[in-house]
Design an enzyme around this catalytic site. Structure first.
Site, PDB file in Angstrom:
ATOM      1  N   PRO A   2      40.444 -63.436  81.464  1.00  0.00           N
ATOM      2  CA  PRO A   2      41.686 -62.654  81.409  1.00  0.00           C
ATOM      3  C   PRO A   2      41.560 -61.495  80.427  1.00  0.00           C
ATOM      4  O   PRO A   2      41.011 -61.648  79.338  1.00  0.00           O
ATOM      5  CB  PRO A   2      42.721 -63.678  80.939  1.00  0.00           C
ATOM      6  CG  PRO A   2      42.171 -64.991  81.369  1.00  0.00           C
ATOM      7  CD  PRO A   2      40.679 -64.863  81.234  1.00  0.00           C
ATOM      8  N   GLU A   3      42.057 -60.325  80.826  1.00  0.00           N
ATOM      9  CA  GLU A   3      42.012 -59.166  79.953  1.00  0.00           C
ATOM     10  C   GLU A   3      43.365 -58.979  79.280  1.00  0.00           C
ATOM     11  O   GLU A   3      44.313 -59.731  79.511  1.00  0.00           O
ATOM     12  CB  GLU A   3      41.597 -57.935  80.759  1.00  0.00           C
ATOM     13  CG  GLU A   3      40.201 -58.082  81.344  1.00  0.00           C
ATOM     14  CD  GLU A   3      39.609 -56.768  81.810  1.00  0.00           C
ATOM     15  OE1 GLU A   3      40.034 -55.703  81.325  1.00  0.00           O
ATOM     16  OE2 GLU A   3      38.710 -56.805  82.671  1.00  0.00           O
ATOM     17  N   ARG A 170      28.115 -41.322  68.587  1.00  0.00           N
ATOM     18  CA  ARG A 170      27.622 -42.521  69.285  1.00  0.00           C
ATOM     19  C   ARG A 170      26.795 -42.119  70.507  1.00  0.00           C
ATOM     20  O   ARG A 170      27.264 -41.401  71.378  1.00  0.00           O
ATOM     21  CB  ARG A 170      28.781 -43.426  69.697  1.00  0.00           C
ATOM     22  CG  ARG A 170      29.490 -44.015  68.500  1.00  0.00           C
ATOM     23  CD  ARG A 170      30.510 -45.072  68.899  1.00  0.00           C
ATOM     24  NE  ARG A 170      31.118 -45.653  67.708  1.00  0.00           N
ATOM     25  CZ  ARG A 170      30.627 -46.703  67.057  1.00  0.00           C
ATOM     26  NH1 ARG A 170      29.539 -47.309  67.510  1.00  0.00           N
ATOM     27  NH2 ARG A 170      31.214 -47.164  65.969  1.00  0.00           N
TER      28      ARG A 170
END
Length: 297
Positions: A2-3, A170
């Site tokens: 589940p998010e 990044r």
């Protein structure tokens, strides 16, 4: 797993049933889930009143009037089921069906509400990848599961400027950076794919390319921040749209999956107007990534 939107939907479903209620008894049907249950768990919270049901990233937090906080992670297959005189309810809008088999009922919260209504809130988890932890409100920010979590992707805090601070310098692929829970807490595979599609950004793009040399957000960075907030908000709303039916439903309403533009749509035409591309799938960091190579750059 589940998010964040699914966990937030669970929180919204549990809150009316639990907040203000007294926990008469915590029934422990096994000594462990993914990890052993915390020592003294029942003693710490039995007889106490639930003051709030919260969420941090993909973790639920149950706050009690003595300062105790129960932290719950649903893992791959965990869910909560509410039972009272009106029947069962399953709070949460999940992509895959949740279990209601009693053999997988591991924790049962026996509650009495302010109006005297008695309820049983059952935690069910067939795979037992979920877990619970026990902490106190004054030390919650330093909890081992919560202390390194980044910014929540809800509200206005996640804007282009803040995202630029997170992504500057990044070299990692953009999708990998967005899944780093130390940067943005709670973003998962499905909603990152959807947000990147909305912003027309390739999941392979170097994250730092969305930031100028002066550290300012590019237009694409701002568009991505807007897309992340919009996708999460819409997914939460889709789950929340079925909350009014939770007193009798099985949780099948309000699935945001019906609105997926890219996730799980390999081989289908891109939905961007005038694109003409086809959705492709590839594996990135061990996870399926769905994108349109024609318009996501």
């Amino acid at each position: 797993m589940p998010e964040l939107p699914e966990v937030e939907t669970v929180r919204r479903g549990l809150a009316p049933a639990m907040e203000g209620a007294r926990l008469d008894r915590l029934e422990l049907r096994r000594p462990d889930l993914r990890f052993p249950l915390p020592a003294g768990l029942s003693t710490a919270i039995e007889g106490r009143t639930v003051t709030a049901i919260g969420r941090r990233a993909k973790y639920l937090t149950m706050h009690f009037d003595n300062g105790a906080v129960l932290i719950s992670h649903l893992g791959m297959s965990g869910s909560y089921r509410i039972a009272d005189e009106d029947g069962d309810a399953l709070p949460g809008a999940f992509r895959h069906a949740r279990s209601k088999a009693e053999a997988h009922d591991h924790l049962v919260f026996h509650l009495t509400g302010p109006d005297g209504t008695r309820r049983a809130i059952t935690y069910n988890d067939p795979r037992r990848f979920g877990f619970v932890d026990l902490d106190r409100v004054e030390t919650l920010a330093d909890n081992r599961y919560l202390r390194e979590l980044g910014l929540e992707p809800t509200g206005n805090a996640l804007d282009g400027d803040h995202l630029a601070l997170l992504l500057a310098g990044r070299a990692a692929p953009l999708k990998a950076a967005l899944l780093d829970q130390r940067l943005i807490a709670g973003l998962g595979n499905i909603y990152v794919c959807e947000a990147l599609w909305r912003a027309r950004l390739s999941p392979r793009r170097r994250a730092g390319t969305l930031v100028t040399r002066a550290g300012r957000p590019t237009a694409r960075c701002t568009a991505l921040a807007d897309a992340i907030r919009a996708v999460i908000a819409e997914a939460i709303a889709a789950g929340g749209s079925s909350l009014r039916d939770y007193s009798r439903t099985d949780g099948s309403l309000g699935y945001f999956q019906h609105s997926f533009a890219v996730y799980g749509r390999e081989g289908e035409p891109c939905r961007h107007d005038g694109c003409g591309g086809t959705i492709r799938r590839f594996v990135q960091s061990g996870r399926s990534t769905f994108h349109c190579p024609a318009c996501q750059r």
